[in-house]
Design a protein around this motif. Structure first.
Motif, PDB file in Angstrom:
ATOM      1  N   ILE A 156       0.847  -1.194   0.000  1.00  0.00           N
ATOM      2  CA  ILE A 156       0.000   0.000   0.000  1.00  0.00           C
ATOM      3  C   ILE A 156       0.880   1.240   0.000  1.00  0.00           C
ATOM      4  O   ILE A 156       1.730   1.406   0.873  1.00  0.00           O
ATOM      5  N   GLU A 157       0.664   2.075  -1.015  1.00  0.00           N
ATOM      6  CA  GLU A 157       1.351   3.362  -1.031  1.00  0.00           C
ATOM      7  C   GLU A 157       0.389   4.389  -0.448  1.00  0.00           C
ATOM      8  O   GLU A 157      -0.745   4.515  -0.918  1.00  0.00           O
ATOM      9  N   VAL A 158       0.835   5.079   0.563  1.00  0.00           N
ATOM     10  CA  VAL A 158      -0.020   6.054   1.219  1.00  0.00           C
ATOM     11  C   VAL A 158       0.505   7.447   0.911  1.00  0.00           C
ATOM     12  O   VAL A 158       1.665   7.757   1.196  1.00  0.00           O
ATOM     13  N   HIS A 167      -4.501   9.495   0.100  1.00  0.00           N
ATOM     14  CA  HIS A 167      -4.749   8.620  -1.037  1.00  0.00           C
ATOM     15  C   HIS A 167      -4.048   7.279  -0.778  1.00  0.00           C
ATOM     16  O   HIS A 167      -2.878   7.242  -0.420  1.00  0.00           O
ATOM     17  N   TYR A 168      -4.783   6.199  -0.984  1.00  0.00           N
ATOM     18  CA  TYR A 168      -4.220   4.870  -0.771  1.00  0.00           C
ATOM     19  C   TYR A 168      -4.217   4.101  -2.091  1.00  0.00           C
ATOM     20  O   TYR A 168      -5.211   4.096  -2.801  1.00  0.00           O
ATOM     21  N   ARG A 169      -3.110   3.461  -2.379  1.00  0.00           N
ATOM     22  CA  ARG A 169      -3.022   2.660  -3.593  1.00  0.00           C
ATOM     23  C   ARG A 169      -2.529   1.268  -3.208  1.00  0.00           C
ATOM     24  O   ARG A 169      -1.422   1.107  -2.692  1.00  0.00           O
ATOM     25  N   LEU A 170      -3.363   0.295  -3.475  1.00  0.00           N
ATOM     26  CA  LEU A 170      -3.057  -1.069  -3.034  1.00  0.00           C
ATOM     27  C   LEU A 170      -2.776  -1.998  -4.219  1.00  0.00           C
ATOM     28  O   LEU A 170      -3.531  -2.019  -5.184  1.00  0.00           O
ATOM     29  N   ASN A 201      -9.281   6.559  -3.706  1.00  0.00           N
ATOM     30  CA  ASN A 201      -9.497   7.958  -3.366  1.00  0.00           C
ATOM     31  C   ASN A 201     -10.922   8.146  -3.836  1.00  0.00           C
ATOM     32  O   ASN A 201     -11.448   7.314  -4.520  1.00  0.00           O
ATOM     33  N   HIS A 245      -4.454   5.436   9.821  1.00  0.00           N
ATOM     34  CA  HIS A 245      -4.012   4.741   8.620  1.00  0.00           C
ATOM     35  C   HIS A 245      -4.259   3.238   8.719  1.00  0.00           C
ATOM     36  O   HIS A 245      -4.665   2.600   7.767  1.00  0.00           O
ATOM     37  N   ASN A 248      -7.760   2.159   7.879  1.00  0.00           N
ATOM     38  CA  ASN A 248      -8.028   2.269   6.437  1.00  0.00           C
ATOM     39  C   ASN A 248      -7.342   1.167   5.650  1.00  0.00           C
ATOM     40  O   ASN A 248      -7.945   0.529   4.785  1.00  0.00           O
ATOM     41  N   MET A 249      -6.063   0.974   5.949  1.00  0.00           N
ATOM     42  CA  MET A 249      -5.297  -0.032   5.210  1.00  0.00           C
ATOM     43  C   MET A 249      -5.848  -1.424   5.488  1.00  0.00           C
ATOM     44  O   MET A 249      -5.977  -2.250   4.583  1.00  0.00           O
TER      45      MET A 249
END
Lengths: 292, 304
Positions: A156-158, A167-170, A201, A245, A248-249
């Motif tokens: 996960i890039e936060v 913005h979270y990218r998994l 997002n 975080h 969310n993650m």
């Protein structure tokens, strides 16, 4: 490189390690690309201090040593190995604790590790790893599996916090293999890997499932590697970091894991079953003549 | 410098790697694998060598079927019908197919020599069984082909000696546009034992499937079984043998289906459950409860 990724899509997933080392010897100039693009079964090491096992990956490696999430120490010892900041390390410790509980509730065993590190644009990256051996001799409680492995990698890039949201990218990968063995059906072995990416997002939008028409227009030979990464499942959500975080993650991973499990189970294994039934349709009526 | 030395592979090693990839190709996909292997090797001569050594092995182990150029049928590539490197017998038409292993095509046919064919006595058994199996195949396999070979004792002239027939069934389905390929292969060794007036069967069934849309999922299933019946006339033997084969293959398919239906609820559960043991989603919003329990257990000294 394209050809190499094409091969990796065809070789039985249980031979991944052999295939990768073969490609590494043939294409030493592409070794870093290969290592980053080919997902390998996860390896485990034991923390000397805590005695607990941790998972090795590219994200906790520095030189030839790997950092344990339990003691924060490199194994084998490394003088100046990279460490996360004190603040991030705090989150990492918490994530490891909570994720262990999560893992135990879903996997009833197995090993998990979480690693975090700062990235260049004021955010951070977290990598959640799970390894489960579900075989009779491992952590398989029900004893159905001769051999069974589930390896999950969630990165996960936060992004940096902006007005209370991030913005979270998994990107998730699951590798799986299972073999059952009983007298009636002989050996039954399934193995596979899938990799999906999801962004969050904004609000949850419907699943983006690429259409079959689009798939068929693709040149079909060696474009799979790209295809694999670009036509991915996309989720969008803006998340308030009010709940933290980790919360969310965690939700993202839980949702993604359930989706991947369902796809493997229904779509991917279903497809191989469909194939078997096309080869020999089961509707045939059995007529056994009396043996005289 | 050590790295460079390691990187310098000799030709034999490269060829072995290329062959490993080719031989591990999923059903119906060796041509695609070959294309990638060729690109990676970047050495035409070496590739040709690897291909010429791997394709014959792959074709035989996958028991691929090739159309005869005169459209009189298909020839199955198996070691049971192998007469020469590129020559395979089609027992039904008593023809020999000359094939190109790497292109996977049959280039020409010639009539079989007398010494390649079994005696009239054996041929009677073989032909009767072939007819029955052919009937079964057309009912059970939409795209199946079969051959009955004489495994041993082809020169036996009449009752009093043992001989062996081999039934080969091969069904393949390739649909690359749907990212799916599969094959069903069965080999039935049938021993006719004259002294015991018995016919013994042993079957090896192998099913493979590959699905590779956004992933790589492969099924590899194998099964072996045995049965027997009494030695009768060629026609009666053929009927009872075909029905035994039909029975075992139907049962095997049913057990495969059972394995699949056990996946979601039982087998898969040993890897990852659908829901946590608590049967509710994980309480990410309230993980404090876990820290509290942990603190308490730590204080009480009952932690792990």
């Amino acid at each position: 490189m394209e050809a190499a990724m094409g091969l990796m899509r065809r070789i039985p997933p249980k031979h991944t390690e052999t295939a990768l080392s073969a490609l590494l010897t043939l294409l030493p100039q592409h070794s870093s690309d290969l290592l980053s693009q080919v997902d390998q079964p996860l390896q485990v090491f034991s923390d000397i201090d805590s005695g607990k096992e941790f998972i090795l990956c590219e994200y906790n490696r520095d030189a030839d040593s790997y950092r344990s999430p339990w003691s924060n120490k490199y194994h084998p010892p490394l003088e100046d190995g990279a460490l996360p900041s004190a603040e991030l390390r705090k989150l990492e410790i918490e994530a490891n604790d909570i994720f262990s509980i999560y893992r135990d509730q879903y996997y009833e065993g197995g090993i998990s590790s979480v690693y975090m590190w700062e990235d260049d644009n004021e955010g951070f990256v977290a990598c959640f790893l799970i390894k489960k051996d579900g075989s009779k001799t491992g952590h398989g409680r029900r004893g159905y599996l001769q051999e069974g492995a589930w390896d999950a990698i969630h990165v996960i890039e936060v992004g940096p916090e902006e007005e209370g949201t991030a913005h979270y990218r998994l990107t998730s990968t699951v590798m799986l293999s299972l073999t059952t063995n009983n007298d009636a059906s002989g050996m039954f072995s399934l193995s596979g890997s899938i990799r999906r990416e999801g962004h969050r997002n904004n609000n949850i939008t419907s699943l983006h499932v690429p259409t079959r028409v689009f798939r068929m227009t693709l040149p079909w030979s060696s474009s799979h590697a790209k295809f694999l990464l670009t036509l991915a499942q996309v989720m969008n959500m803006d998340l308030s970091i009010q709940e933290g975080h980790l919360c969310n993650m965690g939700r993202m991973i839980e949702e993604m894991e359930s989706k991947l499990r369902n796809s493997l189970d229904q779509v991917y294994f279903g497809k191989t079953k469909e194939m078997v039934c096309t080869l020999r349709p089961p509707s045939e009526v059995v007529m056994r003549l009396p043996e005289t | 410098m050590a790295d460079e030395e390691e990187a310098e592979l000799n030709e034999t090693q490269k060829k072995e790697i290329a062959k490993w990839f080719l031989l591990n190709s999923p059903p119906g996909e060796i041509q695609y694998v070959a294309k990638d292997v060729k690109a990676i090797l970047d050495d035409d001569e070496l590739y040709q060598e690897a291909a010429s050594e791997s394709f014959p092995l792959y074709n035989k182990s996958h028991m691929i079927s090739l159309e005869l150029p005169d459209r009189s049928g298909d020839v199955i590539i198996t070691s049971f019908g192998e007469l020469g490197k590129n020559e395979f017998l089609d027992p039904r038409t008593a023809q020999v197919a000359i094939i190109d292993h790497v292109k996977q095509v049959c280039t020409e046919v010639r009539p079989a020599m007398d010494e390649d064919l079994p005696s009239p006595y054996i041929e009677e058994f073989r032909c009767a069984l072939d007819a029955e199996i052919l009937k079964y195949i057309s009912e059970a396999y939409p795209k199946g082909v079969c051959s009955v070979y004489c495994g041993s004792g082809k020169d036996v002239e009449g009752p009093g000696s043992d001989f062996e027939l081999v039934v080969v069934i091969s069904a393949a389905r390739h649909s690359p546009q749907n990212f799916c390929n599969g094959s069903w292969r069965s080999v039935w060794n049938i021993e006719f034992k004259d002294d015991m007036q018995l016919v013994e069967l042993s079957g090896k069934l192998q099913v493979g499937a590959h699905y590779f849309e956004e992933g790589n999922v492969q099924l590899d299933a194998k099964h072996e079984c045995k049965d027997s019946t009494i030695l009768q006339s060629a026609e009666d033997c053929a009927i009872s043998l075909a029905s035994i084969i039909r029975h075992h293959e139907t049962e095997y398919l049913a057990s495969l289906e059972a394995s699949y239906s056990n996946l979601p609820d039982t087998t898969f559960k040993d890897l990852r459950r659908k829901l946590p043991v608590t049967r509710t989603l994980f309480p990410w919003h309230n993980t404090m409860q876990f820290s509290l329990t942990r603190d308490i257990s730590k204080e009480l000294g009952i932690g792990k």
